[in-house]
Every structure is written in structure tokens, then in C-alpha cells.
Design a protein around this motif. Structure first.
Motif, mmCIF file in Angstrom:
data_model
loop_
_atom_site.group_PDB
_atom_site.id
_atom_site.type_symbol
_atom_site.label_atom_id
_atom_site.label_comp_id
_atom_site.label_asym_id
_atom_site.label_seq_id
_atom_site.Cartn_x
_atom_site.Cartn_y
_atom_site.Cartn_z
ATOM 1 N N HIS A 170 59.081 26.065 47.772
ATOM 2 C CA HIS A 170 58.344 24.834 48.070
ATOM 3 C C HIS A 170 57.609 24.964 49.407
ATOM 4 O O HIS A 170 58.082 24.471 50.441
ATOM 5 C CB HIS A 170 59.303 23.641 48.144
ATOM 6 N N THR A 213 63.304 28.966 49.668
ATOM 7 C CA THR A 213 61.990 28.705 50.262
ATOM 8 C C THR A 213 61.874 29.370 51.627
ATOM 9 O O THR A 213 60.852 29.989 51.953
ATOM 10 C CB THR A 213 61.760 27.189 50.398
ATOM 11 N N ASN A 244 55.357 24.146 52.499
ATOM 12 C CA ASN A 244 54.907 22.884 53.081
ATOM 13 C C ASN A 244 53.736 23.127 54.027
ATOM 14 O O ASN A 244 53.206 24.247 54.125
ATOM 15 C CB ASN A 244 56.064 22.170 53.790
ATOM 16 N N HIS A 281 67.417 25.419 47.116
ATOM 17 C CA HIS A 281 65.956 25.433 47.204
ATOM 18 C C HIS A 281 65.513 25.719 48.642
ATOM 19 O O HIS A 281 64.560 26.480 48.859
ATOM 20 C CB HIS A 281 65.394 24.089 46.743
ATOM 21 N N ILE A 336 61.736 16.840 48.236
ATOM 22 C CA ILE A 336 61.451 17.998 49.080
ATOM 23 C C ILE A 336 62.735 18.480 49.744
ATOM 24 O O ILE A 336 63.451 17.693 50.374
ATOM 25 C CB ILE A 336 60.422 17.618 50.167
#
Length: 390
Positions: free
Chosen positions: A372, A342, A374, A338, A189
Motif C-alpha cells: 500500500h 508494505t 502512500n 500489510h 490503510i
């Protein structure tokens, strides 16, 4: 035409049936080729003679050849990498290293599906030679790349009539291996917004602070290493142009443009990054004075105190050191990209802008690979549903 099947008698008195048949010219030398076959019965000899003649006339005959797997991979690589970049050619060759180690000495025509299944099993359990503990298993992605290149090489071998079929065509990676790979990927992550802020604050006084900011702008490590003051950085306009990458290919530095035309992009710079770039430029001017004639005026943004440009492996090592000093969760340097994308996507920036910022030609690829969400991001959706359901 006379009888093609000849009766012969061995020294021990046994009788055999033999024939010699033309199978056309060698495709590489042009020389005439013949096959000689011997069988226990005349019936077997006639059947095989008829088959060979038919396949020769039909153009489907695969003549016996003693070429090894490694020999064929050498031949295939020469043609497969004619029009690709040096780095891509190196990736092709690297992907086939496990095949060479495991099956390279075997004759190409002796390969069967069990050999390919064994190769996959070995790679997944103990095929690692670098990039981790030697003797452990490789990742599913590495195995997929190897299988892909091997299939391509064998497809050409089929087309050139060196083998009857592609024995790797239907080989599958076990479902359990894929499940484990997916679970490991889910654990990888990128930083959330709080972790980014902690890292930025902890590295503010470090010489590499601005380079960390550039990574957190979503630039690839090779793009950060390839950034040049004169050609790419405009502190007046507060922009940078991403047009050059600096990577390592087979131990040597290679410079080239981004992966695609979309990868060539001009990014407007946030205020903190402009300030940090100005500070770095002033600092490098002082370092040049201090070093005197020993200083190398390479023109890159990412250089050491002597002006020598960095390579991506050094950037990676130094980034990990900064993470340890800042006491933040260790992630891959590439995961800063990333984290950036994100954050942009979950902050309301339109998808098409996020993709353009990343330098991607495929919008769906950006969303599928780099975004990603969350639990915190999902909470925004729950808050919206409160208004609907309350």
C-alpha cells in the motif's frame, strides 16, 4: 403401441386429455419413473408427450422433483467438501447460510433469477447476522462468496438433471455496491512507519510486546497463536519456523500447517525480536514457578499466566486494547502484516524476497493485495524525477 393420449371425462362433464410416460430409472434408487400429464386439448397433450419422449431419449429431461433448496445444499456440501480441510468446509457452509434463510424452504425447481437478485439485494442491505450490527448489510466480498458457492451447487444440480439451468449464473452485484466497497477498502490503510514505531515504544513494557513484534514481522494471527517454543523458535540461530497455525473452526480450535508449502518458511529474526523473545521466555519460567501445579506446560509461545494457549479471537481483543492504551489509530490486527510487507517493499527489498517472507506462492498476489504505497512513498519517486527534470 397403442394411442398414448387418453380422452377422459371429468365429473362435471368437461373433457381432458391425459398420458402416462416412462422417463427412465431414478438415478439414486434405480426405480422406474413415470410422469402423468393432463391437458385441455389433444394437440397440447401430443406436443408435450413428444417433448418428454425426445428429452428422455436424448438424456436431457429434467423430471419434476420436490427437493428443496436446503435439501439440495445438504447433498451438494457432502460431495463438495470431501477432500477439503475442516475450516474450508465450514466456510462453504457459512457462505450458504443466507441462501438457506432466504430461499431454503423453496423447491429447487421453482428458483428463478428474480429470487437470486432478491437474495443479493437482501444481503447487501440487511443480511448481516454476526460480525457487526445485526440487520445491516453484508460486504460485497461476503455476497461474492455466497454467489460463488450457490453457482457451484446449481451447476451440479444441472449436471444431475435436477434443474434445467443455473439461475444464478448471470446474477451481478450492483455497480454502486462495488463502488462503495472499493471506497471503504481504500480507507483501510495499514500503519505507516511512524505509527509502528509509536506502537512498539508504547507497548515495550507490556507482557504481549513480543507478540506484537511477531505480528509486525508479517506473521498471520493464526501463525502467531500456533508458534511453539521447542519446534519453531531457535534463539541461538535467531530464527523462527512458521509451520503451524492455530485457528477456530465452528467454535473449536484446529491446528494445521500453513495454507501452502510456500507458507512454511523460516524467518531470520531482527535483534529486538530476539531480545523480546528471551525476556518472554524468562518471564514465563517465573510464571510457571508462581503457578505451581496449576500451570499448563502447553509449549506455545503465546500463552496466559497459567500457560494456557491463546486463540485468535483473544489475540484480536487484546491487540485492540493495546492500541487504545498506546493511543494509535485502530486497525485490524491482520493489517500489521500489510504494514510489514508494505515497509519491506518500499524500502528496496526485492519483490521476490517480500513474497517469500510473506509465505506467498504468487508474487503478483503479494504486490496486488498487501503493498500500500502512500504519499510519503510517492515522494521518493518525485525526488528521483527532480534529478531527471531539474
Amino acid at each position: 403401441m397403442g394411442e398414448p393420449i387418453k380422452k377422459i371425462q371429468l365429473k362435471n362433464g368437461d373433457v381432458r386429455y391425459r398420458f402416462v410416460v416412462d422417463i427412465g430409472a431414478d438415478p439414486t434408487t434405480g426405480r422406474r419413473r413415470q410422469l402423468t400429464r393432463t391437458y385441455d386439448s389433444k394437440k397440447e397433450a401430443r406436443a408435450e408427450y413428444s417433448r418428454i419422449r425426445h428429452e428422455t431419449d436424448d438424456g436431457t429431461l429434467v423430471a419434476p422433483a420436490k427437493i428443496t433448496v436446503s435439501d439440495w445444499l445438504d447433498t451438494w456440501l457432502k460431495s463438495a467438501t470431501i477432500d477439503v480441510e475442516k475450516g474450508t468446509a465450514a466456510n462453504y457452509a457459512d457462505a450458504l447460510l443466507p441462501v438457506r434463510e432466504r430461499l431454503g424452504d423453496r423447491q429447487l425447481q421453482q428458483l428463478d433469477e428474480e429470487h437470486i437478485d432478491g437474495l443479493v439485494s437482501w444481503m447487501l442491505t440487511s443480511g448481516r447476522k454476526r460480525g457487526g450490527k445485526v440487520g445491516t448489510g453484508l460486504g460485497v466480498r461476503s455476497v461474492e462468496l455466497t454467489l460463488g458457492r450457490l453457482r457451484s451447487a446449481l451447476n451440479v444440480a444441472v449436471r444431475r438433471k435436477l434443474v434445467v439451468r443455473n439461475v444464478a449464473q448471470y446474477t451481478k452485484i450492483p455497480r454502486e455496491a462495488r463502488r462503495r466497497a472499493a471506497a471503504a477498502k481504500a480507507k483501510r490503510i495499514p500503519w505507516n512507519a511512524d505509527e509502528v514505531k509509536t506502537f512498539v515504544a508504547a507497548t515495550r513494557a507490556d507482557r504481549l510486546h513480543v507478540l506484537m513484534l511477531l505480528s509486525l514481522l508479517g506473521m498471520r494471527p493464526a501463525e502467531v497463536c500456533g508458534l511453539r517454543w521447542a519446534a519453531d523458535v531457535d534463539l541461538e540461530a535467531k530464527t523462527i519456523r512458521v509451520e503451524n497455525t492455530r485457528t477456530i473452526v465452528e467454535g473449536e480450535v484446529e491446528e494445521k500447517g500453513p495454507k501452502s508449502e510456500k507458507g512454511k518458511r523460516t524467518l531470520p529474526l531482527p535483534g529486538p525480536v530476539v531480545t523480546a523473545l528471551k525476556a518472554l521466555k524468562a518471564r514465563q519460567a517465573d510464571e510457571k514457578l508462581a503457578a505451581g501445579s496449576a500451570y499448563v506446560a502447553s509449549g506455545y509461545v503465546l500463552v496466559d499466566e497459567q500457560g494456557m494457549p491463546w486463540k485468535t479471537d483473544k489475540l484480536r481483543r487484546e491487540t485492540y486494547k493495546l492500541m487504545a492504551t498506546a493511543k494509535v489509530r485502530k486497525v485490524r490486527p491482520y493489517d500489521a502484516r500489510h504494514a510489514c510487507l508494505t515497509y519491506l517493499a518500499t524500502s528496496g527489498v526485492p519483490d521476490v524476497i517480500v513474497s517469500a517472507w510473506a509465505g506467498h506462492a504468487d508474487l503478483s498476489f503479494t504486490k496486488r493485495v498487501y503493498i500500500h504505497p502512500n504519499v510519503e512513498h510517492l515522494q521518493d519517486a518525485a525526488d528521483q524525477l527532480d534529478a531527471l527534470l531539474g
